[in-house]
Design an enzyme around this catalytic site. Structure first.
Site, PDB file in Angstrom:
ATOM      1  N   HIS A 163       8.983  18.387  -2.134  1.00  0.00           N
ATOM      2  CA  HIS A 163       8.646  18.477  -0.712  1.00  0.00           C
ATOM      3  C   HIS A 163       7.392  17.663  -0.387  1.00  0.00           C
ATOM      4  O   HIS A 163       6.679  17.957   0.568  1.00  0.00           O
ATOM      5  CB  HIS A 163       8.425  19.938  -0.268  1.00  0.00           C
ATOM      6  N   SER A 284      -3.263  -8.594   7.990  1.00  0.00           N
ATOM      7  CA  SER A 284      -3.011  -8.405   9.412  1.00  0.00           C
ATOM      8  C   SER A 284      -3.741  -9.502  10.162  1.00  0.00           C
ATOM      9  O   SER A 284      -4.838  -9.912   9.770  1.00  0.00           O
ATOM     10  CB  SER A 284      -3.536  -7.036   9.841  1.00  0.00           C
ATOM     11  N   LYS A 290      -7.026  -5.154   6.393  1.00  0.00           N
ATOM     12  CA  LYS A 290      -5.697  -4.718   5.975  1.00  0.00           C
ATOM     13  C   LYS A 290      -5.126  -5.500   4.805  1.00  0.00           C
ATOM     14  O   LYS A 290      -5.251  -6.702   4.718  1.00  0.00           O
ATOM     15  CB  LYS A 290      -4.706  -4.830   7.150  1.00  0.00           C
ATOM     16  N   GLU A 297       7.970  -2.626   1.759  1.00  0.00           N
ATOM     17  CA  GLU A 297       8.415  -2.258   3.111  1.00  0.00           C
ATOM     18  C   GLU A 297       9.666  -3.026   3.512  1.00  0.00           C
ATOM     19  O   GLU A 297      10.608  -2.472   4.086  1.00  0.00           O
ATOM     20  CB  GLU A 297       7.313  -2.555   4.127  1.00  0.00           C
TER      21      GLU A 297
END
Ligand code: ARG
Length: 468
Positions: A163, A284, A290, A297
């Site tokens: 979980h 970024s 970043k 991804e």
């Protein structure tokens, strides 16, 4: 206009009274995408021609002219010299027309006893067989990378989750070996798909077979198929192999997507469990700080289109009557894109995985913080004679106390622990340590570092048998 000038298509224009509408010609053509099958189309044609010669339909001179002509066309295509024609619809008729340009009337004999229906079915099987072989080698390369990292990280302790809540300590090597197992099944599924597709539909002709005395086993053998398919109607219409491949590919992508999700979590500042080298990340344009885990991804995102292609193919086939229908031309783009997407994703992963390094201190700290040895304490009480349900209750109370006092179980003193059960003695600290916890799970499939090392050894021997 003479009737010849009216024909759009020299291969089948005979019965037509007007040329095909220009848009319809483009709309129905597949050359833009099926040109990718040129090598398989030539291989299939050469096998067909050899077979026709063996059974006496083509003379030796005719065979030689066809074989040489096709070899030259392959070279022309590979040198980028061929101009594909939409009027000629697809790769099959483009190559046949080019052959007739080169060698004259003999070129027109190549299509004796076959149809584009069995030809295209043969081409796709040949194509997919080659691609599966390459994909299997990429799966193996990724698995080898996983084994190297798993071995290096066999002793590294991290929290295991259920979980997404800290559950029990595990070793990072064990976690990576779970990924390895997913890919074991993928390898087996893809190999299984390859086995079933390796039959030759050539000779089924349009749908019913042909009146020539063809030798289907011979052409099958020339193309390294295990043998001919059994039923001509099924042969020209079956695309199960493409669907099976896409289903197997969807599962590989599902696995890569799940791995991606974990890599994305682990590289976040909140987890900070691993380092992903800069070359697999991007920045970024607005936020200078970043470093984004783009490769995981993007692979996670690409799993969606592969699932979509599987559904496209299932839907494409679901209501088709026997035998060939033009619908089947729609099998190629989903299949090709599945192959490309899978190859790209596997390549990125096989390059990236060996470069991952753990931030072992952060992993350890996270495992220590989440009461991850609570089950070990319960098991300890059971070994001292307490029924498991009671032990569960006792440890639950100790955890509540720990939350209140901001103490982990292993930070508590013996006195504090004994408030919950008098049976707790000094030896409890052996089981409350993270090392004690993982080392105790020392059975096949368990998380103990020794088990991880032995799983790696077994896995290496499986992989080495693959290359034999
Ligand atoms: N381009 C077609 C395809 O990809 C080849 C087979 C066409 N056969 C036909 N009878 N129109 O499916």
């Amino acid at each position: 206009m003479s009737s010849d000038e009216q024909k759009t298509n020299q291969q089948w224009g005979g019965r037509f009274n007007e040329p095909t509408d220009a848009f319809v010609a483009r709309f129905t053509a597949s050359i833009d995408f099926d040109k990718r099958l040129y090598a398989q189309d030539i291989r299939g044609s050469q096998a067909h021609a050899r077979m026709l010669n063996k059974v006496g339909v083509l003379s030796q001179e005719e065979l030689t002219a066809i074989l040489e002509g096709l070899d030259q066309i392959r070279d022309e295509i590979e040198r980028g010299e061929i101009e594909w024609s939409v009027e000629l619809e697809d790769i099959h008729m483009n190559i046949e027309a080019r052959l007739t340009d080169r060698i004259g009337i003999t070129g027109k004999k190549l299509h004796t006893g076959r149809s584009r229906n069995d030809q295209v079915a043969t081409d796709i099987r040949l194509y997919l067989r080659d691609e599966i072989d390459f994909i299997l080698s990429e799966v193996t390369r990724l698995q080898q990378g996983l084994l190297d990292v798993a071995e290096r990280e066999a002793d590294t302790i991290m929290p295991g989750f259920t979980h997404l809540q800290t559950a029990q300590p595990v070793t990072f090597g064990h976690h990576l070996m779970a990924w390895f197992e997913m890919l074991q099944r993928d390898f087996s599924r893809l190999s299984d798909c390859r086995k079933r597709l390796n039959q030759s539909p050539l000779g089924a002709a349009a749908l019913a077979g042909t009146t020539y005395p063809i030798d289907r086993s011979y052409s099958a053998q020339l193309m390294d198929f295990d043998g001919p398919t059994a039923n001509s109607l099924d042969s020209v219409s079956d695309r199960d192999f493409a669907i099976e491949f896409c289903a197997a590919a969807s599962l590989v992508m599902t696995h890569l997507s799940r791995m991606s999700e974990e890599l994305v979590l682990w590289t976040s500042a909140q987890f900070d469990f691993i380092n992903l080298p800069d070359r697999f990340c991007t920045g970024s344009s607005i936020m200078p700080q970043k470093k984004n885990p783009d490769v995981p991804e993007l692979v996670r995102g690409k799993s969606g289109r592969v699932n979509g292609h599987l559904i496209s193919l299932l839907t494409l086939m679901k209501s088709q009557p026997l035998a060939y229908n033009k619908d089947n031309q729609e099998d190629k783009e989903p299949l090709f894109d599945t192959v490309d997407t899978l190859k790209g994703s596997l390549r990125a992963y096989a390059d990236m995985i060996p470069a991952i390094t753990s931030k072992a201190d952060n992993m350890r700290e996270a495992a220590r913080r989440g009461f991850s040895t609570a089950t070990d304490l319960a098991d300890y009480l059971v070994r001292k004679g307490m029924p498991f349900r009671d032990a569960h209750e006792v440890v639950g109370k100790a955890v509540a106390f720990g939350i209140d006092q901001n103490l982990d179980l292993s930070d508590m003193s013996l006195d504090q622990l004994q408030q919950f059960s008098a049976t707790i003695a000094n030896d409890v600290f052996d089981v409350l340590t993270l090392e004690g916890s993982v080392n105790a799970r020392n059975h096949i499939g368990g998380t103990a570092p020794d088990q991880v090392r032995s799983a790696v050894t077994t896995a290496r021997s499986h992989l080495s048998q693959r290359s034999e």
